[in-house]
Structures are given as structure tokens and as C-alpha cells.
Write an enzyme that holds these catalytic residues in place. Structure first.
Site: not given
Length: 405
Positions: A139, A224, A253
Site C-alpha cells: 500500500f 516506503d 504519518k
């Protein structure tokens, strides 16, 4: 309208239906606890999906926000600002990076990384060096480019035609990777721990082999670390647990502790391939976000916080294992640090969301990572008493789950 009191049903009436939120509406938080409109308390094991690394209303983050908020919020990108430069230096001083690009989210950071890799390939002089290798169940965001790079067709299949030139391989399968990589590959993107894909940790030998083959074929290796970064695994970034160093790292995040900010980190050699006008962002690197992120970074990047993640992780694992001895719901616990996934046994397949919903009823928030995994991504500084209390409530949810007819 001043007397309007929102309720959960208003979401269904007013909002585009891309989420299915729980019934309670949290209205305030403190540390790792939340309270809803009815002043009911919940233990927060979600942390905004690995975002609220310091919990809710941490005074250091709040003070940074208030202080900068009285100085300067936003500038056009024809100007730079002190908080952005200070944060960039901190990231460079404590990672492999030499250049930083700020944006607003993880998807934007990955978009920038993939665009950079495509340009590097174009500038290489090698014909057709524009292919990208990604991995199944990955993702990487929700933009058209990043959702195409993500290896979960359920998120991309309704938005065709998708960007071309992306190949998805099995994660942790070095032989498949060896067979697929060629000199036409400009980029390889992967998560050191697949988050949304099920909390799957990359094997060290797999990462080492990918790194060596990327070097051999002059492909940009992108890590990532949007979910694994900023202390989540017990290191500032997960790659630092290993000897493997990527060419590009994306982070977001927890970088702002709840304030939106993302970044792409890379080397001078690669970063200078972007020139003025190649890429951009209106809000990225704004003084307000960077000031908060700088304060959050200073606190997280300390032995006390990072070592505490490992301690808290073990408390979670021990507590979940103890519950599982009683209820026998999970077949394994996987992950690292405070990114943990509890994998359901086959007889409970596809029912993780039921457990999460029952947890809400019992006063504890958790997540799923696919239909078979209950995920925990709490604050990195969650108090031990909140871990114990939250797991007690989670145990009540498991009891309800196994006793359902």
C-alpha cells in the site's frame, strides 16, 4: 445553525461514502485515551493509524503549534522558512539523506519519489528505463500513481486506465525479483514491513538481495516508511535495524505527530535530478507543520522513546498471548515494535472487523490490516496502565466474539 449538534447519521447524509466510521464520535483526547460526545472513555490502540506517535495533546507538540501559530503559518513556495530548514537538517543529520522534499502526506511523498525515479531513468541514457517493480499486498497511497504501485487491486481496479509500466511481484520472494529486474527498471518500491497488506516483515536476505540487484541494474530503491517510520519499530526508521540503505525514503504519518506533513528523503546525486519547476506543492513545508514536526522529531529521536517502544511492544505481545491462551482466536502475532498484527485462525477467517467493532463496544479502539488481521498502532509513549486496561477491554471483546452464536 449555532445549536447544531452533529451525530453519526449525519456522516451518511453529508459525506462522500468512502469511509464507514464507528458509531462513537470522539470529541477530545488526552494521551492514549479518548472521550466521545457522551463522555464515554476509550483506550486508543489506533493512534490515528500510526500517526499520533505521542498520543493526543502532547504538550510539546501543542506548545510548538501555539508558538508557531502566533508567528507564521504559510508562505508561497517562492520563499523558504526557518522551521522547514531546521526540520530538513534534523532529518539529514539522523538518516542517510542529503536532500529533503516536504509535502503533506504519505501518498504525496511516494508520488514525488516515483516521479523522481522516472526522471532519473529518463536521464540515464538507457532506452525505456521507466519500469517500476512493486509488490503484491503493498500500500503506497491513494493517488492514481501510488494506488497503481500498491499491490492491492481492490483499491485500483475501478479507476482504469491506470499508469503503465508497473510490475507486482510476491513479497519476500527474491527468486521472483531476480527473474523480473532488468536494466529497464528505474525504481523498486517496497515497505520494510507491509502495513495495510497484513503486517508482513521483509526478510533481511530479501532486502539485501533487492539492494544489490538495484545497484547492479541502476534502479532507484525506494523504502516506503510512512507507517514504519518515526520510531514505530523501535528505530527512527526501520531500515536502521539493518545494513540496507535505500536511495529514497518516504515518511509521513507520525512525522507531525498528528499534524499533516510528509517528506521524501534522498541523496544529493538523485535529488539534484529534480530542477526548479519539475515538482511542487502548495502547502508542503509550511512553517506551521514543520515547527510541529520538528518538536515531535526531537522527542521521538531519543533513546528513552525508542527503547521504550521495544519495552511496550513486549507488553503487548505478552498480553495478547495470554488472552489467546484463554480464547484461542489468533494463530500468530507478527510485526515489530508498536506495529503489530494478530492473525486470525482459519476458523475465524475474514472476521477481524467483528473483533474491532466489539472492541469499540468494550471501550478500546483497534484496527484491521486486511480481513484476517487485527492491528495495533498505539502511541509510542502509551502508559503501561493503558496497555493493561486496553488489553483487558480487548479480552472482553474476544470473549464476546468466541461466545457469539
Amino acid at each position: 445553525m449555532n445549536n447544531y449538534s452533529p451525530c453519526r447519521q449525519d456522516f451518511d447524509q453529508f459525506m462522500v461514502p468512502i469511509y464507514a466510521p464507528a458509531q462513537p464520535i470522539p470529541v477530545r483526547g488526552q494521551g492514549s485515551r479518548l472521550w466521545d460526545q457522551n463522555d464515554r472513555e476509550y483506550i486508543d490502540f489506533v493512534g490515528g493509524i500510526a500517526v499520533n506517535a505521542l498520543g493526543h495533546l502532547h504538550p510539546i507538540a501543542v506548545n510548538a503549534l501555539l508558538e508557531q501559530g502566533q508567528k507564521l503559518w504559510h508562505l508561497a513556495n517562492g520563499f523558504t522558512n526557518e522551521p522547514a530548514l531546521k526540520l530538513a537538517k534534523k532529518l539529514i543529520d539522523h538518516t542517510f539523506a542529503e536532500k529533503v522534499f516536504f509535502c503533506n502526506s504519505g501518498a504525496e511523498a511516494n508520488e514525488a519519489a516515483l516521479k523522481l525515479a522516472r526522471k532519473v531513468g529518463l536521464q540515464s541514457g538507457h532506452a525505456n528505463k521507466n519500469k517500476i517493480i512493486a509488490f503484491k499486498n503493498a500500500f503506497h497511497g491513494r493517488t492514481l500513481f501510488t494506488v497503481s504501485a500498491g499491490g492491492q487491486p481492490k483499491y485500483s481496479q475501478d479507476f482504469a486506465p491506470l499508469p503503465e509500466g508497473i510490475t507486482h511481484l510476491p513479497f519476500n520472494d527474491l527468486d521472483a525479483f531476480k527473474a523480473a529486474i532488468t536494466d529497464e527498471v528505474c525504481a523498486v518500491i517496497l515497505e520494510p514491513i507491509q502495513g495495510e497488506g497484513g503486517i508482513i516483515v521483509a526478510d533481511h536476505d530479501f532486502l539485501k538481495g533487492v539492494r544489490e540487484l538495484c545497484h547492479q541494474h541502476k534502479a532507484v530503491l525506494i523504502f516506503d516508511e510512512i507507517q514504519t517510520g518515526m520510531g514505530r519499530t523501535g528505530a527512527l526508521y526501520a531500515y536502521q535495524h539493518t545494513s540496507i540503505v535505500p536511495d529514497v525514503l518516504t515518511t509521513a504519518k507520525a512525522l507531525g505527530g498528528g499534524f499533516p506533513i510528509g517528506a521524501m528523503l534522498t541523496t544529493t546525486e538523485l535529488g539534484q535530478q529534480f530542477v526548479v519547476g519539475d515538482h511542487g506543492t502548495t502547502y508542503g513545508g509550511n512553517p506551521l507543520a514543520c515547527a510541529v514536526a520538528g518538536a515531535v522529531f526531537d522527542l521521538i529521536n531519543s533513546p528513552e522513546i525508542l527503547d521504550g517502544v521495544t519495552i511496550r511492544s513486549q507488553l503487548f505481545i505478552d498480553g495478547i498471548q495470554k488472552l489467546n491462551e484463554q480464547y484461542s482466536v489468533f494463530k500468530e502475532i507478527r510485526g515489530k515494535g508498536l506495529l503489530l498484527g494478530c492473525v486470525l485462525k482459519e476458523e475465524y477467517a475474514n472476521r477481524a472487523k467483528e473483533i474491532v467493532n466489539l472492541g469499540v463496544d468494550e471501550g478500546v479502539f483497534s484496527l484491521i490490516a486486511g480481513p484476517n488481521i487485527v492491528r495495533f498502532t498505539p502511541s509510542l509513549i502509551i502508559p503501561e496502565e493503558d496497555i493493561y486496561e486496553g488489553l483487558t477491554r480487548f479480552g472482553c471483546a474476544l470473549a464476546c466474539f468466541v461466545n457469539q452464536k
